[in-house]
Scaffold this motif. Structure first.
Motif, PDB file in Angstrom:
ATOM      1  N   SER A 154       0.824  -1.207   0.000  1.00 35.51           N
ATOM      2  CA  SER A 154       0.000   0.000   0.000  1.00 35.51           C
ATOM      3  C   SER A 154       0.862   1.263   0.000  1.00 35.51           C
ATOM      4  O   SER A 154       0.366   2.365  -0.258  1.00 35.51           O
ATOM      5  CB  SER A 154      -0.941  -0.007   1.211  1.00 35.51           C
ATOM      6  OG  SER A 154      -0.227  -0.266   2.394  1.00 35.51           O
ATOM      7  N   GLU A 155       2.161   1.118   0.248  1.00 35.37           N
ATOM      8  CA  GLU A 155       3.083   2.257   0.216  1.00 35.37           C
ATOM      9  C   GLU A 155       3.361   2.715  -1.212  1.00 35.37           C
ATOM     10  O   GLU A 155       3.705   3.881  -1.431  1.00 35.37           O
ATOM     11  CB  GLU A 155       4.397   1.856   0.897  1.00 35.37           C
ATOM     12  CG  GLU A 155       5.446   2.933   0.934  1.00 35.37           C
ATOM     13  CD  GLU A 155       6.731   2.484   1.610  1.00 35.37           C
ATOM     14  OE1 GLU A 155       7.725   3.236   1.539  1.00 35.37           O
ATOM     15  OE2 GLU A 155       6.745   1.383   2.191  1.00 35.37           O
ATOM     16  N   TYR A 156       3.214   1.808  -2.185  1.00 37.42           N
ATOM     17  CA  TYR A 156       3.557   2.130  -3.569  1.00 37.42           C
ATOM     18  C   TYR A 156       2.295   2.171  -4.422  1.00 37.42           C
ATOM     19  O   TYR A 156       1.874   1.173  -4.990  1.00 37.42           O
ATOM     20  CB  TYR A 156       4.558   1.113  -4.114  1.00 37.42           C
ATOM     21  CG  TYR A 156       5.846   1.090  -3.337  1.00 37.42           C
ATOM     22  CD1 TYR A 156       6.709   2.188  -3.352  1.00 37.42           C
ATOM     23  CD2 TYR A 156       6.194  -0.020  -2.567  1.00 37.42           C
ATOM     24  CE1 TYR A 156       7.882   2.184  -2.624  1.00 37.42           C
ATOM     25  CE2 TYR A 156       7.375  -0.032  -1.838  1.00 37.42           C
ATOM     26  CZ  TYR A 156       8.211   1.077  -1.869  1.00 37.42           C
ATOM     27  OH  TYR A 156       9.373   1.071  -1.143  1.00 37.42           O
ATOM     28  N   LYS A 157       1.701   3.360  -4.444  1.00 39.95           N
ATOM     29  CA  LYS A 157       0.436   3.575  -5.150  1.00 39.95           C
ATOM     30  C   LYS A 157       0.632   4.626  -6.244  1.00 39.95           C
ATOM     31  O   LYS A 157       1.305   5.645  -6.036  1.00 39.95           O
ATOM     32  CB  LYS A 157      -0.646   4.044  -4.181  1.00 39.95           C
ATOM     33  CG  LYS A 157      -2.014   4.260  -4.808  1.00 39.95           C
ATOM     34  CD  LYS A 157      -3.023   4.801  -3.800  1.00 39.95           C
ATOM     35  CE  LYS A 157      -3.388   3.758  -2.774  1.00 39.95           C
ATOM     36  NZ  LYS A 157      -4.508   4.208  -1.902  1.00 39.95           N
ATOM     37  N   PHE A 158       0.049   4.378  -7.417  1.00 39.63           N
ATOM     38  CA  PHE A 158       0.140   5.336  -8.517  1.00 39.63           C
ATOM     39  C   PHE A 158      -0.804   6.518  -8.268  1.00 39.63           C
ATOM     40  O   PHE A 158      -1.975   6.333  -7.921  1.00 39.63           O
ATOM     41  CB  PHE A 158      -0.203   4.660  -9.846  1.00 39.63           C
ATOM     42  CG  PHE A 158       0.825   3.659 -10.291  1.00 39.63           C
ATOM     43  CD1 PHE A 158       1.998   4.077 -10.907  1.00 39.63           C
ATOM     44  CD2 PHE A 158       0.636   2.298 -10.075  1.00 39.63           C
ATOM     45  CE1 PHE A 158       2.960   3.162 -11.315  1.00 39.63           C
ATOM     46  CE2 PHE A 158       1.585   1.377 -10.482  1.00 39.63           C
ATOM     47  CZ  PHE A 158       2.748   1.803 -11.101  1.00 39.63           C
ATOM     48  N   ASN A 159      -0.269   7.733  -8.451  1.00 38.47           N
ATOM     49  CA  ASN A 159      -1.063   8.948  -8.269  1.00 38.47           C
ATOM     50  C   ASN A 159      -0.631   9.982  -9.309  1.00 38.47           C
ATOM     51  O   ASN A 159       0.224   9.701 -10.158  1.00 38.47           O
ATOM     52  CB  ASN A 159      -0.915   9.484  -6.840  1.00 38.47           C
ATOM     53  CG  ASN A 159       0.541   9.686  -6.448  1.00 38.47           C
ATOM     54  OD1 ASN A 159       1.341  10.217  -7.225  1.00 38.47           O
ATOM     55  ND2 ASN A 159       0.905   9.264  -5.234  1.00 38.47           N
ATOM     56  N   GLN A 160      -1.205  11.147  -9.233  1.00 38.30           N
ATOM     57  CA  GLN A 160      -0.923  12.162 -10.250  1.00 38.30           C
ATOM     58  C   GLN A 160       0.543  12.596 -10.222  1.00 38.30           C
ATOM     59  O   GLN A 160       1.131  12.861 -11.278  1.00 38.30           O
ATOM     60  CB  GLN A 160      -1.823  13.377 -10.047  1.00 38.30           C
ATOM     61  CG  GLN A 160      -1.721  14.390 -11.173  1.00 38.30           C
ATOM     62  CD  GLN A 160      -2.841  15.418 -11.122  1.00 38.30           C
ATOM     63  OE1 GLN A 160      -3.846  15.231 -10.448  1.00 38.30           O
ATOM     64  NE2 GLN A 160      -2.669  16.523 -11.844  1.00 38.30           N
ATOM     65  N   SER A 161       1.146  12.625  -9.066  1.00 43.69           N
ATOM     66  CA  SER A 161       2.528  13.111  -8.985  1.00 43.69           C
ATOM     67  C   SER A 161       3.536  12.109  -9.555  1.00 43.69           C
ATOM     68  O   SER A 161       4.570  12.507 -10.087  1.00 43.69           O
ATOM     69  CB  SER A 161       2.889  13.450  -7.538  1.00 43.69           C
ATOM     70  OG  SER A 161       2.855  12.292  -6.727  1.00 43.69           O
ATOM     71  N   ASN A 162       3.257  10.789  -9.441  1.00 41.09           N
ATOM     72  CA  ASN A 162       4.240   9.822  -9.946  1.00 41.09           C
ATOM     73  C   ASN A 162       3.822   9.147 -11.247  1.00 41.09           C
ATOM     74  O   ASN A 162       4.606   8.390 -11.827  1.00 41.09           O
ATOM     75  CB  ASN A 162       4.559   8.761  -8.875  1.00 41.09           C
ATOM     76  CG  ASN A 162       3.350   7.925  -8.474  1.00 41.09           C
ATOM     77  OD1 ASN A 162       2.469   7.640  -9.265  1.00 41.09           O
ATOM     78  ND2 ASN A 162       3.325   7.523  -7.195  1.00 41.09           N
TER      79      ASN A 162
END
Length: 220
Positions: free
Chosen positions: A177-185
């Motif tokens: 859950s620490e590695y989630k795709f979002n707008q910044s990445n």
């Protein structure tokens, strides 16, 4: 080359709305079987994310098809067909999957296989997981060993924890859950917004635990 059974391919169509109660498994220790169409849920993230693939390509790394973990249970894109490993004899439909058995997971929506190789993943910088192959045929990078959660288990059972170890690299399918795709990445038009990254890691732990929670299961 061997193709998945016609029956298994037809079964995949019945899971387009797999959130329905009729597709839920019975939590009674029944075995997971060859040819079944299943969804894999990730334990560490609360069982709310499902192994998923899309026809979109990765913007970095290998550039192969994206594999991630989707926070929705009713999408056909998180459905996988269990098959024999590359170049193994055909696994009879309905035969229980044994602990320690080599398998492939084939994605009926895109006809790719769950795959890994020595390329770094974009967020965790672990080992990349992708969708690979044509018409559900690829190479040994598509092969995984079923590692059951208990040493006393003989076959893979529904709703029990297990791990998938990649045959070529000996690493384990994982997410966090620490590695989630979002707008910044991932950018504003990210096709996997709010998905978790799928990757492989060197040791089995809580991040590598999965369960088969939903599916259309073949029996003999």
């Amino acid at each position: 080359m061997k193709r998945p059974t016609a029956l298994a391919s037809l079964l995949s169509l019945s899971l387009l709305s797999v959130g329905a109660a009729s597709s839920d498994i019975d939590h009674d220790g029944k075995a997971v079987t060859c040819g079944s169409a299943v969804k894999l849920t990730h334990v560490e993230s609360g069982g709310k994310y499902y192994l998923n693939s899309e026809s979109a390509k990765m913007g970095s790394g290998s550039g192969q098809q994206i594999v991630s973990l989707l926070p929705k249970r009713n999408k056909s894109s998180s459905l996988w067909i269990i098959r024999e490993a590359n170049d193994d004899e055909i696994c009879p439909p309905g035969e229980p999957i044994k602990c320690g058995q080599k398998i492939r997971l084939s994605h009926p929506d895109t006809e790719k296989n769950l795959h890994s190789h020595l390329v770094r993943s974009p967020l965790s910088r672990q080992q990349e997981v992708s969708g690979f192959g044509e018409a559900m045929e690829g190479d040994t990078g598509d092969d995984w060993v079923v590692v059951c959660g208990s040493s006393s288990d003989k076959v893979l059972e529904r709703a029990k924890k297990f791990h998938l170890q990649h045959v070529d690299t000996k690493r384990y399918l994982a997410a966090s859950s620490e590695y989630k795709f979002n707008q910044s990445n991932c950018g504003g038009g990210c096709p996997i917004m709010n998905h978790l990254e799928a990757h492989c890691r060197s040791s089995k732990d809580k991040y590598t635990e999965f369960k088969v929670e939903l599916g259309v299961h073949l029996s003999r």
